[in-house]
Enzyme design. Structure first.
Site, PDB file in Angstrom:
ATOM      1  N   CYS A 140     -19.923   3.535  13.891  1.00  7.86           N
ATOM      2  CA  CYS A 140     -19.248   4.198  15.016  1.00  7.86           C
ATOM      3  C   CYS A 140     -19.209   5.707  14.809  1.00  7.86           C
ATOM      4  CB  CYS A 140     -17.835   3.635  15.181  1.00  7.86           C
ATOM      5  SG  CYS A 140     -16.933   4.392  16.545  1.00  7.86           S
ATOM      6  N   CYS A 143     -15.972   7.357  15.918  1.00  6.70           N
ATOM      7  CA  CYS A 143     -14.842   7.165  14.989  1.00  6.70           C
ATOM      8  C   CYS A 143     -15.011   8.026  13.741  1.00  6.70           C
ATOM      9  CB  CYS A 143     -14.758   5.712  14.516  1.00  6.70           C
ATOM     10  SG  CYS A 143     -14.988   4.481  15.788  1.00  6.70           S
ATOM     11  N   ASP A 144     -16.202   8.069  13.195  1.00  6.78           N
ATOM     12  CA  ASP A 144     -16.376   8.609  11.837  1.00  6.78           C
ATOM     13  C   ASP A 144     -17.209   9.890  11.753  1.00  6.78           C
ATOM     14  OD1 ASP A 144     -14.879   6.494  10.818  1.00  6.78           O
ATOM     15  OD2 ASP A 144     -16.620   5.175  10.772  1.00  6.78           O
TER      16      ASP A 144
END
Ligand code: NDP
Length: 318
Positions: A140, A143-144
């Protein structure tokens, strides 16, 4: 169905942000929800590290902690959270019949499906190891990606997700290698997305390329990329390795009963969480291939509980 089959007013299947948010709302509406967690209690977020984009946590929170908080909040209002897997369902029956761990039969007036989707992985040993120890392998970018600001990263895949995530990473990272197993002209992503990645200066597309290995002991330090036309290999230096080769919604047990698209995503009536069967609602990633964020899943979980409450209210009037 035996006379001592347990009957549940509101059954929630799956324990990600969508399931827990549905549970919080259903419990507060006195629907006495029972949740079966599935095999990964807490869902995909338990496999991530820091979550910086869930509103309300200005300093960020780890995925497992966030899920523990959501669980505690759902339990505070009386949700029964049980470890177990729904292995079979007859959703057209009245009441709906479901089987837990292939043995225990239960019945339910309403079912909120929040079984999520699972990211596909390459299956390389070092990918699993560095993913599990939060060493810089992720599925992701949204997300990261932030953790790799001004660094060099790679992303595998050539669909719309990979193209979109490569573009996202290109704005944060110094350089993005996009590893595409097919040749130039055979990329799966839409033309518009292809145009964007091809015209972004810091994205380098490696065509006909497959990942032979990911390097690094505690954290990603590089990858060995093999050209599947020429057979030659090269090493790239990177600190983050993103995999965007598709997701699989966890909806197999509902095949033949619930309407789904060709990839298995449950289809809902737009603007609601209603499926094609009355009293069955789908929330979170099992019904969403576009957004796939914890906060959008949580939002749809809330909608699912409100839809279930209205359905039960209307049924009680008949
Ligand atoms: P897709 O299934 O469309 O694409 C997966 C990609 O991963 C393909 O390019 C495939 O390669 C590649 N791949 C699969 N397995 C491997 C492997 N083992 N090694 C290397 N590469 C591999 O998945 P997406 O997640 O990209 O998209 C899913 C759906 O969601 C699509 O319908 C897409 O259009 C949609 N979507 C729409 C968006 C939007 O409209 N904004 C954004 C994101 C997704 P190959 O081509 O060689 O098979």
């Amino acid at each position: 169905m035996s006379s001592n089959t347990e009957h549940i007013t509101c059954l929630i299947i799956g324990s990600g942000p969508a399931g827990y948010t549905a549970a919080i709302y259903a419990a507060r509406a006195d629907l006495k929800p029972v949740m079966y967690t599935g095999l990964t209690p807490g869902g995909q977020l338990t496999e991530t590290t820091e979550v910086d984009n869930f509103p309300g946590y200005p300093k960020g929170i780890t995925g497992p902690e966030l899920m523990e908080d959501l669980k505690a909040q759902a339990e505070r209002f009386g949700t029964q959270v049980r470890f177990g897997l729904v292995t079979k369902a007859d959703l057209k029956a009245t009441p709906k019949r479901l089987w837990i761990d292939e043995t225990t039969e239960i019945t339910a007036d309403t079912v909120i499906i929040s079984t999520g989707a699972s990211a596909k992985w390459l299956g390389i040993e070092n990918e699993t190891r560095l993913r599990m120890n939060a060493g810089g392998v992720s599925a992701c970018a949204v997300c990261d990606g932030f953790f790799f600001k001004n660094q060099d990263v790679a992303i595998v895949g050539a669909g719309d997700t990979a193209a979109e995530e490569a573009t996202y990473l290109s704005k944060l990272c110094k350089k993005v290698y996009m590893i595409v197993r097919r040749g130039e002209g055979e990329m799966r992503a839409s033309k518009a997305m292809q145009h964007r990645v091809r015209n972004t200066a810091n994205i380098e597309i490696l065509w006909d390329s497959e990942t032979a290995d990911i390097l690094g002991k505690e954290a990603v330090e590089g990858a060995i990329i093999k050209n599947n036309k020429t057979g030659t290999s090269r090493e790239i230096k990177i600190t983050g390795f993103f995999v965007a080769i598709g997701h699989k919604p966890n909806t197999d047990i509902f095949k033949g009963q619930l309407t789904m698209d060709e990839l298995g995503y449950l289809q809902i009536i737009p603007g609601s969480t209603k499926t094609n069967i009355e009293g069955v609602f789908a929330v979170g990633d099992c019904a969403d291939k576009t957004y796939r964020q914890a906060v959008t899943a949580a939002g749809s979980g809330c909608m699912g509980a409100l839809d279930a409450e209205r359905y039960l209210g209307a049924a009680a009037l008949h």
